[in-house]
Write an enzyme that holds these catalytic residues in place. Structure first.
Site, PDB file in Angstrom:
ATOM      1  N   HIS A 104      -7.467  -5.331  -0.952  1.00  0.00           N
ATOM      2  CA  HIS A 104      -6.243  -4.604  -0.664  1.00  0.00           C
ATOM      3  C   HIS A 104      -5.523  -5.076   0.597  1.00  0.00           C
ATOM      4  O   HIS A 104      -4.301  -4.969   0.689  1.00  0.00           O
ATOM      5  CB  HIS A 104      -6.597  -3.114  -0.536  1.00  0.00           C
ATOM      6  CG  HIS A 104      -5.436  -2.210  -0.356  1.00  0.00           C
ATOM      7  ND1 HIS A 104      -4.438  -2.078  -1.305  1.00  0.00           N
ATOM      8  CD2 HIS A 104      -5.100  -1.366   0.663  1.00  0.00           C
ATOM      9  CE1 HIS A 104      -3.547  -1.196  -0.879  1.00  0.00           C
ATOM     10  NE2 HIS A 104      -3.925  -0.755   0.309  1.00  0.00           N
TER      11      HIS A 104
ATOM     12  N   SER B 200       0.833  -1.196   0.000  1.00  0.00           N
ATOM     13  CA  SER B 200       0.000   0.000   0.000  1.00  0.00           C
ATOM     14  C   SER B 200       0.877   1.258   0.000  1.00  0.00           C
ATOM     15  O   SER B 200       1.712   1.423  -0.888  1.00  0.00           O
ATOM     16  CB  SER B 200      -0.959  -0.046   1.203  1.00  0.00           C
ATOM     17  OG  SER B 200      -1.923   0.976   1.142  1.00  0.00           O
TER      18      SER B 200
ATOM     19  N   ASP C 163       0.326  -4.284  -3.893  1.00  0.00           N
ATOM     20  CA  ASP C 163      -0.800  -3.360  -4.056  1.00  0.00           C
ATOM     21  C   ASP C 163      -0.400  -1.924  -3.685  1.00  0.00           C
ATOM     22  O   ASP C 163      -1.033  -1.282  -2.837  1.00  0.00           O
ATOM     23  CB  ASP C 163      -1.997  -3.818  -3.219  1.00  0.00           C
ATOM     24  CG  ASP C 163      -3.303  -3.767  -4.010  1.00  0.00           C
ATOM     25  OD1 ASP C 163      -3.250  -3.661  -5.240  1.00  0.00           O
ATOM     26  OD2 ASP C 163      -4.380  -3.821  -3.384  1.00  0.00           O
TER      27      ASP C 163
END
Length: 322
Positions: A249, A143, A173
């Protein structure tokens, strides 16, 4: 909240690779406190608190510096870290902050400081028979941590450098902000194809549900225009790209993430049915990639690329630049 499930493999082939299963090494989780501003310790403590997953057996092992996502705890990745470590890697996960704003500049500076500490400090905190091989060093992040990882190696913060050289880069991600044109500082994406001029191999992993809103009140956790697809589009060869179709996610986190932030991971992002398959997939792909580009053994990665391996998830997209 704990949701249990069993993995179903995405193909009917009988071939499998051990990278998606726990490896042959038993592992330990170590918590290392950070250096006090007013007290100098010997051996030197790291600039930030660390969670380390290390093999327990004797050996010389490559090192992965792993960066957590926005407002998440490094402990939320303990199962993923142990999966990777069980295949013969030392995984070092700093707690970069507890609360922070949108700007990742301080974060990137902290990552550089931690990287520079590894050479002088890491070996002091590992089991006596375990040696870190810092000539085989990878940087990974999830992230916002993925954005920070790219930001460091691309030199997005002036006058920040590391004494050690990274040989591989992994974005799990990765997210560069809220939307195209609304990137968080310092912006990493340039929207110029193949513009990331890096002298290392890159792996980008995406989630198919990351760009889907959980509900109308919250934005998607990995919005279109600033997510995995855009990061991979700017990578140069060698680079690998995998997107898991029906997972979200944060589906690579531990089965149980405690506290308010842990519970929020179930509420804010669109998730798959359970976390175990996605965590196994991420762990297995990371191991296969590291074996290829740190250890020189690409057999598992090529078998996955060529579709000879049963995967714990269905892929939405896969691409290689070799």
């Amino acid at each position: 909240m704990v949701i249990t499930c069993s993995s179903s493999f995405s193909t009917t082939t009988t071939t499998s690779t051990a990278t998606f299963d726990i490896g042959n090494y038993s592992t330990k989780l170590l918590n290392i406190e950070s250096q006090s501003r007013t007290y100098n310790s010997s051996p030197p403590l790291p600039p930030k608190p660390l969670l380390i997953a290390t093999p327990s057996e004797a050996g010389n092992f490559p090192v992965v510096l792993f960066l957590h996502g926005y407002l998440l705890y490094n402990s939320f990745y303990s199962q993923l870290m142990q999966h990777i470590s069980s295949h013969g890697f030392i995984v070092v996960a700093p707690q970069l902050y507890s609360l922070d704003g949108a700007d990742t500049t301080k974060e990137i500076k902290s990552i550089a400081e931690i990287t520079n500490w590894l050479a002088e400090g890491l070996h002091n905190f590992l089991p006596s028979q375990v040696e870190p091989n810092l000539k085989k060093l990878a940087l990974a992040g999830h992230s916002r941590g993925g954005k920070a990882a790219f930001g460091l190696v691309l030199g997005k913060v002036a006058n920040v450098s590391t004494k050690l050289k990274f040989s591989a880069l992994i974005g799990i991600d990765p997210v560069d902000g809220m939307d195209k044109g609304n990137q968080t500082p310092p912006p990493v994406l340039t929207y110029i194809p193949r513009s990331f001029n890096l002298d290392m191999a890159v792996l980008v992993i995406g989630s198919g549900l990351g760009e889907v809103k959980k509900n109308p009140l919250f934005p998607a956790c990995a919005p279109k225009g600033v997510n995995h697809r855009d990061f991979y589009n700017e990578c140069c060869r060698p680079a690998c790209y995998f997107v898991a179709k029906d997972y979200g996610h944060v589906d690579m986190l531990d089965d149980e993430t405690k506290g308010v932030r842990g519970k929020a991971t179930y509420c804010l992002c669109k998730n798959g049915k359970c976390r175990e398959p996605m965590r196994r997939f991420v762990g297995g792909i990371v191991v296969a990639f590291l074996e290829a580009y740190l250890e020189g053994n690409s057999s598992d990665l090529m078998a996955i690329k060529d579709g000879y391996v049963a995967l714990p998830v269905e892929l939405q997209d896969v691409d290689f630049l070799v």
